[in-house]
Design a protein around this motif. Sequence first.
Motif, PDB file in Angstrom:
ATOM      1  N   MET A 166       0.869  -1.177   0.000  1.00 36.62           N
ATOM      2  CA  MET A 166       0.000   0.000   0.000  1.00 36.62           C
ATOM      3  C   MET A 166       0.901   1.221   0.000  1.00 36.62           C
ATOM      4  O   MET A 166       1.512   1.558   1.007  1.00 36.62           O
ATOM      5  CB  MET A 166      -0.895  -0.012   1.234  1.00 36.62           C
ATOM      6  N   SER A 167       0.995   1.901  -1.111  1.00 38.69           N
ATOM      7  CA  SER A 167       1.908   3.035  -1.214  1.00 38.69           C
ATOM      8  C   SER A 167       1.196   4.387  -1.176  1.00 38.69           C
ATOM      9  O   SER A 167       1.833   5.416  -1.301  1.00 38.69           O
ATOM     10  CB  SER A 167       2.722   2.929  -2.502  1.00 38.69           C
ATOM     11  N   ARG A 168      -0.122   4.354  -0.973  1.00 38.27           N
ATOM     12  CA  ARG A 168      -0.877   5.607  -0.943  1.00 38.27           C
ATOM     13  C   ARG A 168      -2.178   5.375  -0.202  1.00 38.27           C
ATOM     14  O   ARG A 168      -2.544   4.242   0.098  1.00 38.27           O
ATOM     15  CB  ARG A 168      -1.198   6.077  -2.348  1.00 38.27           C
ATOM     16  N   HIS A 169      -2.900   6.449   0.083  1.00 41.54           N
ATOM     17  CA  HIS A 169      -4.221   6.333   0.705  1.00 41.54           C
ATOM     18  C   HIS A 169      -5.253   5.922  -0.340  1.00 41.54           C
ATOM     19  O   HIS A 169      -5.151   6.288  -1.509  1.00 41.54           O
ATOM     20  CB  HIS A 169      -4.659   7.674   1.287  1.00 41.54           C
ATOM     21  N   TYR A 170      -6.239   5.167   0.102  1.00 36.96           N
ATOM     22  CA  TYR A 170      -7.382   4.822  -0.729  1.00 36.96           C
ATOM     23  C   TYR A 170      -8.528   5.780  -0.390  1.00 36.96           C
ATOM     24  O   TYR A 170      -8.553   6.355   0.696  1.00 36.96           O
ATOM     25  CB  TYR A 170      -7.834   3.385  -0.461  1.00 36.96           C
ATOM     26  N   PRO A 171      -9.494   5.940  -1.287  1.00 36.83           N
ATOM     27  CA  PRO A 171     -10.676   6.731  -0.933  1.00 36.83           C
ATOM     28  C   PRO A 171     -11.342   6.109   0.296  1.00 36.83           C
ATOM     29  O   PRO A 171     -11.436   4.887   0.420  1.00 36.83           O
ATOM     30  CB  PRO A 171     -11.571   6.626  -2.168  1.00 36.83           C
ATOM     31  N   THR A 205     -10.234   2.575   7.156  1.00 32.15           N
ATOM     32  CA  THR A 205      -9.555   1.680   8.094  1.00 32.15           C
ATOM     33  C   THR A 205      -8.130   1.417   7.635  1.00 32.15           C
ATOM     34  O   THR A 205      -7.190   1.461   8.427  1.00 32.15           O
ATOM     35  CB  THR A 205     -10.326   0.354   8.222  1.00 32.15           C
ATOM     36  N   LEU A 206      -7.955   1.152   6.345  1.00 32.21           N
ATOM     37  CA  LEU A 206      -6.614   0.909   5.831  1.00 32.21           C
ATOM     38  C   LEU A 206      -5.782   2.187   5.800  1.00 32.21           C
ATOM     39  O   LEU A 206      -4.571   2.140   6.010  1.00 32.21           O
ATOM     40  CB  LEU A 206      -6.668   0.265   4.447  1.00 32.21           C
ATOM     41  N   ASN A 207      -6.412   3.326   5.563  1.00 29.13           N
ATOM     42  CA  ASN A 207      -5.692   4.591   5.619  1.00 29.13           C
ATOM     43  C   ASN A 207      -5.160   4.832   7.027  1.00 29.13           C
ATOM     44  O   ASN A 207      -4.028   5.312   7.198  1.00 29.13           O
ATOM     45  CB  ASN A 207      -6.586   5.751   5.187  1.00 29.13           C
ATOM     46  N   ALA A 256       1.559   2.984  10.424  1.00 24.00           N
ATOM     47  CA  ALA A 256       2.809   2.376   9.984  1.00 24.00           C
ATOM     48  C   ALA A 256       3.830   3.448   9.585  1.00 24.00           C
ATOM     49  O   ALA A 256       5.022   3.318   9.872  1.00 24.00           O
ATOM     50  CB  ALA A 256       2.554   1.427   8.813  1.00 24.00           C
ATOM     51  N   LEU A 257       3.372   4.508   8.946  1.00 31.16           N
ATOM     52  CA  LEU A 257       4.260   5.597   8.555  1.00 31.16           C
ATOM     53  C   LEU A 257       4.805   6.314   9.784  1.00 31.16           C
ATOM     54  O   LEU A 257       6.000   6.617   9.857  1.00 31.16           O
ATOM     55  CB  LEU A 257       3.529   6.577   7.639  1.00 31.16           C
ATOM     56  N   ALA A 258       3.955   6.559  10.773  1.00 34.35           N
ATOM     57  CA  ALA A 258       4.408   7.214  12.004  1.00 34.35           C
ATOM     58  C   ALA A 258       5.420   6.341  12.737  1.00 34.35           C
ATOM     59  O   ALA A 258       6.423   6.843  13.259  1.00 34.35           O
ATOM     60  CB  ALA A 258       3.211   7.518  12.901  1.00 34.35           C
ATOM     61  N   ASP A 259       5.187   5.033  12.765  1.00 32.57           N
ATOM     62  CA  ASP A 259       6.119   4.106  13.400  1.00 32.57           C
ATOM     63  C   ASP A 259       7.465   4.105  12.678  1.00 32.57           C
ATOM     64  O   ASP A 259       8.518   4.127  13.300  1.00 32.57           O
ATOM     65  CB  ASP A 259       5.523   2.701  13.421  1.00 32.57           C
ATOM     66  N   PHE A 274       4.766  -0.973   2.510  1.00 29.73           N
ATOM     67  CA  PHE A 274       4.118  -2.131   3.096  1.00 29.73           C
ATOM     68  C   PHE A 274       3.483  -1.762   4.432  1.00 29.73           C
ATOM     69  O   PHE A 274       4.078  -1.059   5.237  1.00 29.73           O
ATOM     70  CB  PHE A 274       5.120  -3.270   3.291  1.00 29.73           C
ATOM     71  N   VAL A 275       2.267  -2.251   4.654  1.00 34.16           N
ATOM     72  CA  VAL A 275       1.500  -1.947   5.855  1.00 34.16           C
ATOM     73  C   VAL A 275       1.130  -3.264   6.536  1.00 34.16           C
ATOM     74  O   VAL A 275       0.607  -4.177   5.878  1.00 34.16           O
ATOM     75  CB  VAL A 275       0.212  -1.163   5.503  1.00 34.16           C
ATOM     76  N   PRO A 276       1.389  -3.408   7.857  1.00 30.77           N
ATOM     77  CA  PRO A 276       1.001  -4.642   8.540  1.00 30.77           C
ATOM     78  C   PRO A 276      -0.514  -4.711   8.727  1.00 30.77           C
ATOM     79  O   PRO A 276      -1.145  -3.718   9.072  1.00 30.77           O
ATOM     80  CB  PRO A 276       1.725  -4.546   9.887  1.00 30.77           C
ATOM     81  N   VAL A 277      -1.090  -5.873   8.477  1.00 32.28           N
ATOM     82  CA  VAL A 277      -2.531  -6.082   8.635  1.00 32.28           C
ATOM     83  C   VAL A 277      -2.765  -7.402   9.366  1.00 32.28           C
ATOM     84  O   VAL A 277      -1.902  -8.278   9.390  1.00 32.28           O
ATOM     85  CB  VAL A 277      -3.268  -6.098   7.279  1.00 32.28           C
TER      86      VAL A 277
END
Length: 88
Positions: A14-19, A40-42, A48-51, A79-82
């Motif tokens: 996930m390299s960007r925000h989704y709507p 939720t994914l945003n 993840a970016l803040a971490d 990459f985002v942990p889910v």
Amino acid sequence: MITLQQDAEGFIRMSRHYPASVRISITFTDGTTGEFSGQTLNNAYDAALADFRAKNDLDARGYSRTSSGRTNSGNKIDFVPVHPGMGE
């Protein structure tokens, strides 16, 4: 609907925000699927970016306030942990 696949390490690409209103289906490595809103994914992306920024001594905008020898801008992750049940 967007469909994503979790990798073996527990991340999605996930390299960007989704709507915020879009529905996203994630197939997890254990075979289960979950449906999440874009918001939720945003939120997971932002966390993840803040971490990432905190672990690399970057400020909230992604800039290094240390010596100028560093080259990573810190403004992008891929990459985002889910996990199943996140955001509930």
